[in-house]
Write an enzyme that holds these catalytic residues in place. Sequence first.
Site, mmCIF file in Angstrom:
data_model
loop_
_atom_site.group_PDB
_atom_site.id
_atom_site.type_symbol
_atom_site.label_atom_id
_atom_site.label_comp_id
_atom_site.label_asym_id
_atom_site.label_seq_id
_atom_site.Cartn_x
_atom_site.Cartn_y
_atom_site.Cartn_z
ATOM 1 N N TRP A 1 0.813 -1.226 0.000
ATOM 2 C CA TRP A 1 0.000 0.000 0.000
ATOM 3 C C TRP A 1 0.840 1.266 0.000
ATOM 4 O O TRP A 1 0.314 2.366 0.079
ATOM 5 C CB TRP A 1 -0.935 0.011 1.219
ATOM 6 C CG TRP A 1 -0.221 0.308 2.524
ATOM 7 C CD1 TRP A 1 0.973 -0.179 2.936
ATOM 8 C CD2 TRP A 1 -0.674 1.183 3.571
ATOM 9 N NE1 TRP A 1 1.302 0.305 4.171
ATOM 10 C CE2 TRP A 1 0.305 1.147 4.591
ATOM 11 C CE3 TRP A 1 -1.809 1.975 3.743
ATOM 12 C CZ2 TRP A 1 0.181 1.878 5.774
ATOM 13 C CZ3 TRP A 1 -1.924 2.702 4.925
ATOM 14 C CH2 TRP A 1 -0.935 2.649 5.921
ATOM 15 N N GLU B 1 1.109 -3.446 12.392
ATOM 16 C CA GLU B 1 1.260 -4.895 12.286
ATOM 17 C C GLU B 1 1.597 -5.576 13.611
ATOM 18 O O GLU B 1 1.737 -6.796 13.656
ATOM 19 C CB GLU B 1 2.310 -5.225 11.218
ATOM 20 C CG GLU B 1 1.837 -4.766 9.849
ATOM 21 C CD GLU B 1 2.753 -5.188 8.712
ATOM 22 O OE1 GLU B 1 3.947 -5.447 8.988
ATOM 23 O OE2 GLU B 1 2.274 -5.264 7.572
#
Lengths: 799, 799
Positions: A357, A496
């Site tokens: 992304w 994450e």
Amino acid sequence: MNAWTLVYDGFDPEKEDLREALCTLGNGYFATRGAASEVAADDVHYPGTYLAGGYNRLETEVSGRTIENEDLVNFPNWLALTFRIEGDEWFDLRRVEILAYRQELRMKEGVLGRDVRFRDSHGRITVMRQRRFVHMRFPHLAALETVLSAENWSGALELRTAIDGRVVNDGVRRYRGLNNRHLEPLQSWAEGDSLFLRTRTSQSRLEMVQGVRTEVFSGESPLATERTTNARPELIVQTLPLNLNQNEPIRVEKTLALYTSRDWAISEPGVAAAKALARAPSFAEMLEKHRATWEHLWHRFDIRIEGRENNGVEAEMILRLHIFHLLQTVSLHAIDLDVGVPSRGWHGEAYRGHVFWDELYIFPMLNLRVPEITRTLLTYRYRRLEEARAMAREAGLRGAMYPWQSGSDGREESQRLHLNPRSGRWLPDNTHLQKHVNAAIAWNAWQYYQATEDAEFLHYHGAEMILEIARFWSSKASWNGEMERYEIRGVMGPDEYHDAYPGVDRPGLDNNAYTNVMAVWCLLTAFKVLDALPADRRDELVDTLELGEKELAQWDRISRRMRLCFHDEGIISQFEGYGELEEFDWETYRAKHGQVMRLDRILEAEDDTPNRYKVSKQADVLMLFYLFSSEELREIFQRLGYPFEYETIPRNVDYYLKRTSHGSTLSQIVHSWVLARSDRDRSWDLFKMALHSDIDDIQGGTTPEGIHLGAMAGTVDLVQRGYTGLEMRGEVLHFNPCLPRDLSRLNFNIRYRGQSVSVTVTHDRLVLSCLMCGEKPIRIGWRDEVRELHGGKSLEFVL
Amino acid sequence: MNAWTLVYDGFDPEKEDLREALCTLGNGYFATRGAASEVAADDVHYPGTYLAGGYNRLETEVSGRTIENEDLVNFPNWLALTFRIEGDEWFDLRRVEILAYRQELRMKEGVLGRDVRFRDSHGRITVMRQRRFVHMRFPHLAALETVLSAENWSGALELRTAIDGRVVNDGVRRYRGLNNRHLEPLQSWAEGDSLFLRTRTSQSRLEMVQGVRTEVFSGESPLATERTTNARPELIVQTLPLNLNQNEPIRVEKTLALYTSRDWAISEPGVAAAKALARAPSFAEMLEKHRATWEHLWHRFDIRIEGRENNGVEAEMILRLHIFHLLQTVSLHAIDLDVGVPSRGWHGEAYRGHVFWDELYIFPMLNLRVPEITRTLLTYRYRRLEEARAMAREAGLRGAMYPWQSGSDGREESQRLHLNPRSGRWLPDNTHLQKHVNAAIAWNAWQYYQATEDAEFLHYHGAEMILEIARFWSSKASWNGEMERYEIRGVMGPDEYHDAYPGVDRPGLDNNAYTNVMAVWCLLTAFKVLDALPADRRDELVDTLELGEKELAQWDRISRRMRLCFHDEGIISQFEGYGELEEFDWETYRAKHGQVMRLDRILEAEDDTPNRYKVSKQADVLMLFYLFSSEELREIFQRLGYPFEYETIPRNVDYYLKRTSHGSTLSQIVHSWVLARSDRDRSWDLFKMALHSDIDDIQGGTTPEGIHLGAMAGTVDLVQRGYTGLEMRGEVLHFNPCLPRDLSRLNFNIRYRGQSVSVTVTHDRLVLSCLMCGEKPIRIGWRDEVRELHGGKSLEFVL
């Protein structure tokens, strides 16, 4: 310090990997050709094109590295060109006494130079000077010039030049167990001065032909010499016996042409390479056009900075390095290709060339410089829309579900297991739950449209992508009857460190604030898109997508009732339940581990998990403040019936920054950005950290595996938009500058809706000049007023 | 007569070649993939994709025809699907008694149907109904449905389905001596219901994988049957034993997926084809989406006509056939490909798929419908600019010299010899001297910009092409000091009857009026382009092209002093010396030869040559009146210091029409156009001739070798622009309608600068409605006034 050149003086084997990564050359075409196709395969990484300058890499013109110690010839370095002085071994930096060594990446002209002066075991002193470039005007050409001078001797010298198809990809240690050979040799042949090698990529079956022409000169006169050619399918070598006289340098020009079976306007790559090579002029002539093209590029892309002490020069040089790397990966040559932006550049082997992304950080800079490049990169996504639809369908959803990691054919390529090198354990990898990549794609398409007003793109590609992504979010949202809210469950945000609830088997989290807000934004933007379409195209699209009134009403409902969670009075919970997690003992861990960027690995190795704690690798709530102005965010919150007060932003920034490890190169950008107005000095420090993250490899070892393109482009964007407050909203280009104290002046050119604008910011002035003679004035937003900027005119604002 | 369907009732072996050419299916993707690459090679024609409906062609899904009488299986027709009734041979139309036969090209839905009812030697009556389409939404898919019914019997039947890579191109008799095999077989394999075949084009080395899935149904229930597969690298065949019961039809769905190594967004064609086939839904579902897409296409492209008696319906049907063929060759699927428009379509083998100048007739229709397609086709030229530069350089000239005939890599592919079938002699072919193709390319680029205002295209591609073409003309023009004029010597105009002066060895003619005026137009347009560029891009381009003030001054001089020749008081000489040629005895020759379209061949066979006479295959002077309005032409003539009076146009039209054989399909368009206002009835007759030229194969045998796409599109353009007087000049869209007497009403939609306009013309009214909600009104020119047309509004003009 020179703000245009990256210089390494002296030879340091320890640092050559890093230097190579930072000095790799490209032109937006070279590496992509093999790579763009190859990255499809699971567990196959790709043959990036190495035209780098390091020492211990054994690279060739193609890609990756050669296999060492082969019988026929060994090319330690120097682009498959090497030499042997009579009575000695083939040249090897490790076996000679280095008297001087200097490597220079001259960014202004796009040339990498390397000079070495050495003494061999016979006491002979030789100087080798090299210059190389990958051509910025002629995408298929590259060239290397080598000048050899004997300082205190005369004698015979043997030159070897080759094309070596035995390359492998082993730049990333932990991938070495995987298949790393990606080229099948097919054929090699010689034609006069030129050698050719035809290979096929092993997974994507693309044919690639390289041709090289090697010419030797004394002064301007070509040296005739007998050549011996040794051809095998995977390697073709020419040997040239020469005489080198004291103080009479010999110059070797090696010119390379590369074509693949995916190139346009060719018959077949072999014919095309031979023709291109036959037509390629001398090194000097090629270099001249190459330099001129870089001059044009810098006119568009350069950012000029003045600052206190050395701050300006250093920042300027590093920003240029970042721009330089971006332009190697995607240049104007990319416009006609089918490429995305891999987060580690095309030449970095880490992440195997996959596209994530990161575009979100890269596009703003391109949108305001050469939006055609962004258009190309968005078209890359559009071409994979059908695959994204299939993935949504297979997951029982509707619309388009783009993958977190992807390569050639656009399917999900995220790994399902990853290794914690600290614990040696293979762990389930849930990153594919980062569905927010879809919001980023819609965002990028809309931003491109804002910057360009490119109606054709919106009508034919952009609208369809945005509508299908909105539909995906709508099908992903579920109704919570009790709360009377829509929810998005079982996903991951950009952070994450958190991929599940502690102690829960099911991966994913519920109601990630970033994801939910972005989903609402996508739905609202879908309505804007429908409004922006001409009636006939709208009818066509609504019919094709079978988009009924009922579905649109559902989108509207979701955009009003999406759930967000809060805790601690006004803190937007990163996800539902975040408030109940334990606080983390940062001090103890920092004391124990120093650098805690990869806290996830540290904790996992201790049988613990960041899922238990209020810790972030990247504070994804803050992403909202990075992407949206407070006005826009307030609108969305109000629509959802949630409070959004003046203190919401500073309180959340403060809250989350305290709980963030900066484990992502992208996070410094975001954090510097959100502090740019409230805490200028801290913002500047974070900016400098981001600036240095690759050039100094501050993560310790990740840069040699590939530069971090998102972070590089992000630093440029921070200067371009963060410090100027540049914002495209509706028909108005807004400014609201705020320079860091250490900078005194910023100047750069942007392209906005077909017009060129020069932007200059100092601490007390903003000056905008329109360079172009467009008919339509640009509407400039300044505080509460809107003024018109006409072609050939300037506007000045006092801060 | 139905204005949407082309119907052939009854079977006529004599006409099947023509019928097949007119009924061939495509979708703008299928045929191009092999073809676009293959046409590069000298003397190699290309494997067009046959999805046609004729009888005596032995076609497969790939292309061309199979080789007959092979041992393994023979597929007379029917797309490599055939059957054998127990106790009989494999089905062959020639060996059964045909009771009924009907072929229908249903243009509205893009479906070709063919029904045959026949009795075999055992008296069994069977009906086979087929429908086929090449998918208009999903470019890689095609499908064939076959329904078999036994009327008076029940029994066993064997079905064979295959992919056959043994195809050759032998559609043009006189090419049969050339290499006609273009596919190298690589590999075939079966996976469940599906078969796959991998081939490589022999010259361009592109890999192509086709997959087919064959399913058998009784009603809606799939019939399970054992399949026997027989695979060889070049052919893969499945045999299915079935039982056919009286009045219980069996339905066979054959679904095809095609991918090549040049496709975007795939891993490799084999993986892509398998995935596409696995995801492809049923025939019915595919057909539904296919139909919906055609509905959208017709909304954009249809032309509705009302007329006296049958004139309207017939003209409407044929115009639709022409639009249909254009959309098969270049559709929206072409937008992402690297394709030009071959003058005989992709499926016609004549001219070997080469691209000429016919775009000039094709683009106006596309510019006003889906300009993105024109952009693609212009980008095809832009990608070959480097090659055109090299060709100019090699000819000792500057700028870009585009080739007369070209294929994949853009080099000159014109034949140097051609055969006169009448005399059996091979003659030198000088058509490559038609340098005017360069003016057509510049013209097309500029017209596209007029229709779209696409600044990005102009700035980055269009400008560079136009400037380099202007530079070519400037270097091609030589100074005649005596006359004080610039001249262009040694070229050919569009009229191919004249390629040299009689009795002179040197090929080419001097001062062809069409060429010289177009060269001046290119130079003037180059100045307009420079003015239209933003300052920064202009500087960049001027620097890149090394375009100095001196050179620009030279362009200006040439644009004022180009030579034109005249004779007979006001007749523009087709070329210098035309006035001195002999008059031709048309009457004698018409009496002797009837059709004298190919007068060149007749004369050459008599040891004479049209070079001696005032005869034209196509009157190229009249091209000027086709391309320019009288105002524009007057401006150019005045600039050059030549007279241009009110009578110039009618006198020249009259003069040259008398001396023209209409030997080119394009000439009727031009002639009808130039007469549209002065002689409406004659114009209408010529228009009807042009309309019928392919559907009735009026040249006698050329249509079966491939339709004439330029003439087809030209008829549509004649209706769209000729009869409405539509003209894009500057910022204004002008109208000046003049309907032929036989038509009463015209209606169609155009797209102009991002807006949709519906145009309706009757004998007394012009009504324009803007369908779109654009902000900016369209400026409409009507006689001497300019009015604004706003979104959602209409304007009505009384004629």
